[in-house]
Design a protein around this motif. Structure first.
Motif, PDB file in Angstrom:
ATOM      1  N   GLY A 163      25.182  95.189   5.715  1.00  0.00           N
ATOM      2  CA  GLY A 163      24.597  96.290   6.440  1.00  0.00           C
ATOM      3  C   GLY A 163      23.609  97.149   5.694  1.00  0.00           C
ATOM      4  N   LYS A 164      23.327  98.316   6.301  1.00  0.00           N
ATOM      5  CA  LYS A 164      22.276  99.200   5.814  1.00  0.00           C
ATOM      6  C   LYS A 164      22.840 100.485   5.213  1.00  0.00           C
ATOM      7  CE  LYS A 164      18.905  97.706   9.292  1.00  0.00           C
ATOM      8  NZ  LYS A 164      18.049  98.136  10.424  1.00  0.00           N
ATOM      9  N   LEU A 165      22.104 100.976   4.219  1.00  0.00           N
ATOM     10  CA  LEU A 165      22.369 102.289   3.642  1.00  0.00           C
ATOM     11  C   LEU A 165      21.271 103.246   4.068  1.00  0.00           C
ATOM     12  CD1 LEU A 165      23.589 104.358   1.566  1.00  0.00           C
ATOM     13  CD2 LEU A 165      22.081 103.295  -0.138  1.00  0.00           C
ATOM     14  N   VAL A 219      19.591 103.388  14.172  1.00  0.00           N
ATOM     15  CA  VAL A 219      20.279 102.227  13.613  1.00  0.00           C
ATOM     16  C   VAL A 219      21.478 101.849  14.478  1.00  0.00           C
ATOM     17  CG1 VAL A 219      19.608 102.645  11.214  1.00  0.00           C
ATOM     18  CG2 VAL A 219      21.646 103.777  12.141  1.00  0.00           C
ATOM     19  N   SER A 220      21.987 100.646  14.245  1.00  0.00           N
ATOM     20  CA  SER A 220      23.249 100.192  14.829  1.00  0.00           C
ATOM     21  C   SER A 220      23.862  99.186  13.874  1.00  0.00           C
ATOM     22  CB  SER A 220      23.030  99.568  16.212  1.00  0.00           C
ATOM     23  OG  SER A 220      22.205  98.423  16.115  1.00  0.00           O
ATOM     24  N   GLY A 221      25.133  98.829  14.126  1.00  0.00           N
ATOM     25  CA  GLY A 221      25.803  97.848  13.279  1.00  0.00           C
ATOM     26  C   GLY A 221      26.584  98.497  12.159  1.00  0.00           C
ATOM     27  N   ALA A 226      27.423 105.107  23.258  1.00  0.00           N
ATOM     28  CA  ALA A 226      27.520 104.557  21.905  1.00  0.00           C
ATOM     29  C   ALA A 226      28.873 104.926  21.307  1.00  0.00           C
ATOM     30  CB  ALA A 226      26.395 105.082  21.029  1.00  0.00           C
ATOM     31  N   HIS A 227      29.519 103.946  20.697  1.00  0.00           N
ATOM     32  CA  HIS A 227      30.811 104.163  20.034  1.00  0.00           C
ATOM     33  C   HIS A 227      30.591 104.041  18.532  1.00  0.00           C
ATOM     34  CE1 HIS A 227      31.721 102.697  24.117  1.00  0.00           C
ATOM     35  NE2 HIS A 227      32.749 103.540  24.065  1.00  0.00           N
ATOM     36  N   PRO A 270      22.449 101.451  19.481  1.00  0.00           N
ATOM     37  CA  PRO A 270      21.584 102.243  18.594  1.00  0.00           C
ATOM     38  C   PRO A 270      21.721 103.753  18.813  1.00  0.00           C
ATOM     39  CG  PRO A 270      20.376 100.378  19.481  1.00  0.00           C
ATOM     40  CD  PRO A 270      21.684 100.413  20.221  1.00  0.00           C
ATOM     41  N   VAL A 271      21.836 104.471  17.713  1.00  0.00           N
ATOM     42  CA  VAL A 271      21.801 105.933  17.726  1.00  0.00           C
ATOM     43  C   VAL A 271      20.837 106.387  16.634  1.00  0.00           C
ATOM     44  CG1 VAL A 271      24.159 106.206  18.605  1.00  0.00           C
ATOM     45  CG2 VAL A 271      23.741 106.183  16.138  1.00  0.00           C
ATOM     46  N   THR A 272      20.263 107.564  16.835  1.00  0.00           N
ATOM     47  CA  THR A 272      19.425 108.164  15.811  1.00  0.00           C
ATOM     48  C   THR A 272      20.269 109.129  14.991  1.00  0.00           C
ATOM     49  OG1 THR A 272      17.455 107.987  17.194  1.00  0.00           O
ATOM     50  CG2 THR A 272      17.357 109.519  15.346  1.00  0.00           C
ATOM     51  N   ILE A 273      20.327 108.883  13.696  1.00  0.00           N
ATOM     52  CA  ILE A 273      21.069 109.751  12.780  1.00  0.00           C
ATOM     53  C   ILE A 273      20.081 110.732  12.169  1.00  0.00           C
ATOM     54  CG2 ILE A 273      22.462 109.848  10.689  1.00  0.00           C
ATOM     55  CD1 ILE A 273      23.455 107.046  11.310  1.00  0.00           C
ATOM     56  N   LYS A 274      20.351 112.020  12.350  1.00  0.00           N
ATOM     57  CA  LYS A 274      19.488 113.063  11.811  1.00  0.00           C
ATOM     58  C   LYS A 274      20.281 113.956  10.870  1.00  0.00           C
ATOM     59  CE  LYS A 274      16.187 113.363  15.657  1.00  0.00           C
ATOM     60  NZ  LYS A 274      15.498 114.257  16.621  1.00  0.00           N
TER      61      LYS A 274
END
Length: 359
Positions: A49-51, A71-73, A103-104, A175-179
């Motif tokens: 995954g992603k950081l 992001v998602s996943g 989104a969960h 997908p959600v946007t993390i701010k």
């Protein structure tokens, strides 16, 4: 990372090992200089995954968005920010769902430190809480809605020069946007996010923000360690020479970025050894002040965390020969270590293997 220290109080933490370890009383600091030792060869692979790294601007000068990405996943978020204004603020993490389905978000592991003026203590606290785990919870974000990732920060006052640091592992099904944002105390997060601007990143090597592929790193010894033949050796972590820094993209402007120090990367380390002896392990900081924790799993049974160092809040500022004792174990047995660069600490660091306990 760079910081100002405010009244760091020594922390004495004598932690006993389980009976499966050998000859351990306390995790004390000893004199052992890793710079003079031969480097132990390892194979390195990245996965999982992603950081998302949000550490720039580190000293936040104004209200706004420090970092954001959609992001998602399998995701890890590492954020590390100081309120550099003259008044109290909130530092929050908002999850925005602009899709057509709920989104969960499953938070599988996390660590949170601050707000506090003691930066090293904050970074160390995050590492301990993250490595000890056990904080799984679920967040649901309906379509076209938003929710805070960390509800406690919604009501937490971050005074001038205070640091907030967090490390969160997330599984996101849509997908959600993390701010990651800093905002006035009386502001509503959703309303603020709708009009907030992205703050400029710190210049040069201080541009510690971006999205990076491969949030986990596996290190496996290329050879079987034989204490009688190999003697005392070292493995260097997070130096960008023997252990490369991860490269990514700043999603706010598309700029290539480098994670100086590999903050937020979780290392799993396995160094096979021959049977019939004992091996002592140490951690030796090479970049300056360092304060963290390390996870250890011995013979798939003894799982625990170790403060590094245990007999003080931090070490490595003036004495490069200081090393944190991690324990002595039977060779030839399964021994896995989990390491991640702590916020506010300096890298690189060396993991040392020795045929006997150093006094």
């Amino acid at each position: 990372m760079y910081w100002i220290k405010f009244g760091i109080v020594p922390l004495i933490m004598f932690v006993m090992l389980h009976s499966t370890a050998l000859a351990v009383d306390t995790y004390s600091t000893v004199k052992l200089n890793g710079l003079t030792l031969s480097e132990w060869p390892v194979t390195v692979s990245s996965s999982s995954g992603k950081l998302l790294l949000s550490d720039s601007p580190e000293m936040v000068p104004d209200d706004g968005i420090m970092y954001q990405d959609t992001v998602s996943g399998d995701i890890r978020l590492f954020f590390h920010h100081v309120n550099a204004t003259a008044e109290g603020k909130k530092i929050v993490v908002l999850l925005e769902n602009n899709g057509e389905k709920t989104a969960h978000i499953t938070v599988t592991k996390n660590g949170l430190g601050g707000p506090s003026l003691d930066y090293l203590q904050v970074g160390k606290e995050v590492q301990q809480e993250y490595l000890e785990g056990g904080n799984l919870y679920l967040i649901e974000v309906p379509c076209k809605e938003s929710k805070s990732l960390i509800s406690s920060l919604d009501h937490s006052v971050v005074e001038t020069n205070m640091l907030v640091n967090g490390m969160y592992d997330l599984i996101i099904d849509h997908p959600v946007t993390i701010k990651v944002m800093m905002m006035p105390l009386d502001a509503d997060a959703k309303e603020f996010a709708a009009q907030a601007k992205v703050l400029p990143a710190d210049p040069g090597e201080h541009r510690l923000r971006g999205t990076f592929e491969g949030k986990d790193r596996l290190l496996v010894g290329k050879q079987t360690y034989d204490s009688k033949k190999s003697g005392t050796v070292a493995l260097t972590l997070a130096d960008n020479y023997l252990d490369q820094y991860v490269r990514g993209i700043d999603a706010t402007d598309g700029t290539p970025t480098l994670n100086y120090g590999n903050y937020g990367i979780v290392y799993k380390i396995y160094l096979p050894s021959t049977s019939g002896d004992e091996i002592s392990y140490y951690l030796n900081p090479r970049g300056g002040d360092y304060a963290g924790w390390l996870g250890l799993e011995y013979r798939h049974q003894d799982v625990h965390t170790i403060p590094t160092p245990a007999d003080a809040m931090s070490f490595g500022a003036n004495k490069i020969s200081e090393s944190a004792y991690l324990g002595t174990y039977e060779s030839g047995k399964s021994l896995w270590m989990t390491f991640s660069p702590p916020g506010a600490s300096n890298l690189p660091i060396k993991l040392i293997l020795a045929p006997e306990k150093i006094k």
